[in-house]
Design an enzyme around this catalytic site. Structure first.
Site, PDB file in Angstrom:
ATOM      1  N   ARG A 109       0.899  -0.943  -0.025  1.00  0.00           N
ATOM      2  CA  ARG A 109       0.111  -0.111  -0.190  1.00  0.00           C
ATOM      3  C   ARG A 109       0.838   1.223  -0.072  1.00  0.00           C
ATOM      4  NH1 ARG A 109      -5.194   1.583   3.508  1.00  0.00           N
ATOM      5  NH2 ARG A 109      -6.037   0.106   2.066  1.00  0.00           N
ATOM      6  N   HIS A 136      -7.348   0.799  -6.291  1.00  0.00           N
ATOM      7  CA  HIS A 136      -7.657  -0.014  -5.058  1.00  0.00           C
ATOM      8  C   HIS A 136      -8.419  -1.509  -5.551  1.00  0.00           C
ATOM      9  CE1 HIS A 136      -7.703  -1.675  -1.077  1.00  0.00           C
ATOM     10  NE2 HIS A 136      -8.675  -0.482  -0.625  1.00  0.00           N
ATOM     11  N   GLN A 139     -10.322  -4.047  -3.264  1.00  0.00           N
ATOM     12  CA  GLN A 139     -11.412  -3.310  -2.781  1.00  0.00           C
ATOM     13  C   GLN A 139     -12.547  -3.741  -3.889  1.00  0.00           C
ATOM     14  OE1 GLN A 139     -11.922  -1.931   0.368  1.00  0.00           O
ATOM     15  NE2 GLN A 139     -14.254  -2.358  -0.540  1.00  0.00           N
ATOM     16  N   ASP A 225     -17.195   7.087  -1.298  1.00  0.00           N
ATOM     17  CA  ASP A 225     -16.150   6.850  -0.365  1.00  0.00           C
ATOM     18  C   ASP A 225     -15.728   8.434   0.054  1.00  0.00           C
ATOM     19  OD1 ASP A 225     -13.676   6.111   0.525  1.00  0.00           O
ATOM     20  OD2 ASP A 225     -12.479   6.064  -1.361  1.00  0.00           O
ATOM     21  N   CYS A 265     -16.214   1.357   0.916  1.00  0.00           N
ATOM     22  CA  CYS A 265     -15.079   0.687   1.024  1.00  0.00           C
ATOM     23  C   CYS A 265     -14.595   0.724   2.579  1.00  0.00           C
ATOM     24  CB  CYS A 265     -13.920   1.117   0.131  1.00  0.00           C
ATOM     25  SG  CYS A 265     -13.406   2.699   0.594  1.00  0.00           S
ATOM     26  N   ARG A 293     -13.331  -8.784   1.732  1.00  0.00           N
ATOM     27  CA  ARG A 293     -11.934  -8.527   1.562  1.00  0.00           C
ATOM     28  C   ARG A 293     -11.014  -9.890   1.895  1.00  0.00           C
ATOM     29  NH1 ARG A 293      -9.783  -3.402   1.754  1.00  0.00           N
ATOM     30  NH2 ARG A 293      -7.994  -4.472   0.878  1.00  0.00           N
TER      31      ARG A 293
HETATM   32  N1  NVA Z   1      -9.905   6.634  -1.140  1.00  0.00           N
HETATM   33  C1  NVA Z   1      -9.467   6.281   0.135  1.00  0.00           C
HETATM   34  C2  NVA Z   1      -9.666   4.746   0.346  1.00  0.00           C
HETATM   35  C3  NVA Z   1      -9.349   4.078   1.522  1.00  0.00           C
HETATM   36  C4  NVA Z   1      -9.615   2.635   1.720  1.00  0.00           C
HETATM   37  C5  NVA Z   1      -8.298   6.481   0.435  1.00  0.00           C
HETATM   38  O1  NVA Z   1      -7.252   6.489  -0.686  1.00  0.00           O
HETATM   39  O2  NVA Z   1      -7.771   6.884   1.448  1.00  0.00           O
HETATM   40  N1   CP Z   2     -11.126  -0.334   2.572  1.00  0.00           N
HETATM   41  C1   CP Z   2      -9.822  -0.399   3.010  1.00  0.00           C
HETATM   42  O1   CP Z   2      -8.767  -0.676   2.170  1.00  0.00           O
HETATM   43  O2   CP Z   2      -9.747   0.026   4.315  1.00  0.00           O
HETATM   44  P1   CP Z   2      -8.344   0.132   5.148  1.00  0.00           P
HETATM   45  O3   CP Z   2      -7.779   1.509   4.673  1.00  0.00           O
HETATM   46  O4   CP Z   2      -8.716   0.015   6.620  1.00  0.00           O
HETATM   47  O5   CP Z   2      -7.502  -0.862   4.688  1.00  0.00           O
END
Ligand code: NVA
Ligand code: CP
Length: 311
Positions: A109, A136, A139, A225, A265, A293
């Site tokens: 990540r 992502h 997800q 989101d 998500c 997930r």
């Molecule tokens: N769009 C959000 C998703 C978190 C799971 C982010 O990138 O922070």
């Molecule tokens: N939806 C998701 O990826 O959650 P986290 O940021 O908690 O991993």
């Protein structure tokens, strides 16, 4: 020294896998989930190691990958930027060489998509994108599996995306191309899907709407989101103002089909991108979505390391 690398399959973007591979993976997920729910041991990855690199915060992604690899018989090693040499400037290419000699699978990540591409091109083992600024994919695998589980095939259905045209939205757009469904996107002015990307996805699966109610009309899935994704915190105040009319509320759910599902998500901000009534209401399947997930990623990890399996 030989620089030969065995050919490996990565999951860096949704389109890295074909519709046929997703059909297999969703069917496999169903079986893996059933085994888990009936306490049957399924250990295809005994003695295999997953390295997880986190350059951004996470709850679900970390838990689902760590629990998932353990449930498949393997183990996980967690690394973050602060405690590893990545935070002190070690090139990702060098880190990839080393990590992939000590493990069977890498999940990362991070910020730019380019980082996961560089990691993968220097890795001897499969690399999974656990979220970048751009995508992502794990997800959206879970989201689509959740829809299939509750309502059947997603082909030809309409997903209404309300809010920011972010990494999760981009991935829905890719998935629509691969799996043949439609995405109606509504963002505030100035936050639209970039023209270049819109062109990339074409007009057959994607439509942009100025009015969020129009995007939600007759949708089979309504999803959203956070207004401010990780890495964009400096824009938070401005975004709170700009996105105020892009909340998924009961009225918006009423515009969708009566059997429509609400997906998010997570983490969510009640009172911002979604009202408490909707996320805690009868059309919301966010807890199943979060749980899935785990199951889809177990199918994915098994597939990337071992290929197709029947039992
Ligand atoms: N769009 C959000 C998703 C978190 C799971 C982010 O990138 O922070
Ligand atoms: N939806 C998701 O990826 O959650 P986290 O940021 O908690 O991993």
């Amino acid at each position: 020294m030989s620089t030969d690398k065995p050919s490996v399959k990565h999951f860096l973007q949704f389109k890295d896998l074909s519709r046929e591979e997703f059909d297999y993976l969703f069917e496999r997920t169903r079986w893996i989930k059933e085994q888990f729910k009936s306490y049957k041991r399924h250990w295809p990855l005994t003695d295999r190691t997953l390295i997880m690199i986190f350059e951004k915060a996470s709850t679900r992604t970390r838990l689902s990958f760590e629990a998932g690899i353990q449930q498949l018989g393997g183990s996980a090693i967690y690394l973050n930027t602060r405690d590893s040499q990545l935070g002190r400037g070690e090139p990702v290419e060098d880190a990839a060489q080393v990590m992939s000699r000590m493990s069977d699978l890498i999940m990362i990540r991070t910020f730019e998509q380019e980082i996961v591409e560089r990691l993968a091109s220097n890795s001897r083992v499969p690399v999974i994108n656990g979220l970048t600024n751009e995508y992502h994919p794990c997800q959206i695998m879970a989201d689509i599996y959740t829809y299939i589980e509750q309502r059947g095939p997603i082909q030809g259905k309409t997903v209404a995306w309300i809010g920011d045209s972010n990494n999760v939205c981009n991935t829905w757009l890719q998935a629509a191309e691969v799996l043949d469904f439609n995405v109606h996107v509504s963002t505030p002015p100035g936050y639209e899907v970039e023209a270049a990307r819109a062109g990339l996805y074409g007009t057959s699966h994607f439509m942009q709407f100025a009015d969020p109610m129009a995007a939600a009309k007759n949708a089979d899935i309504v999803t959203t989101d956070v207004w401010t994704s990780m890495g964009f915190e400096a824009e938070n105040e401005e975004r709170m103002r700009d996105f105020a009319d892009w909340q998924v509320d009961t009225e918006m759910m009423r515009a969708a089909r009566p059997e429509a599902l609400f997906l998010h998500c997570l983490p969510a901000h009640r009172g911002e991108e979604v009202s408490a009534e909707v996320i805690d209401g009868p059309q919301s399947v966010v807890w199943d979505e979060a749980e899935n997930r785990l199951h889809v990623q177990k199918a994915l990890m098994e597939y990337l390391v071992l290929g197709r399996k029947n039992s």
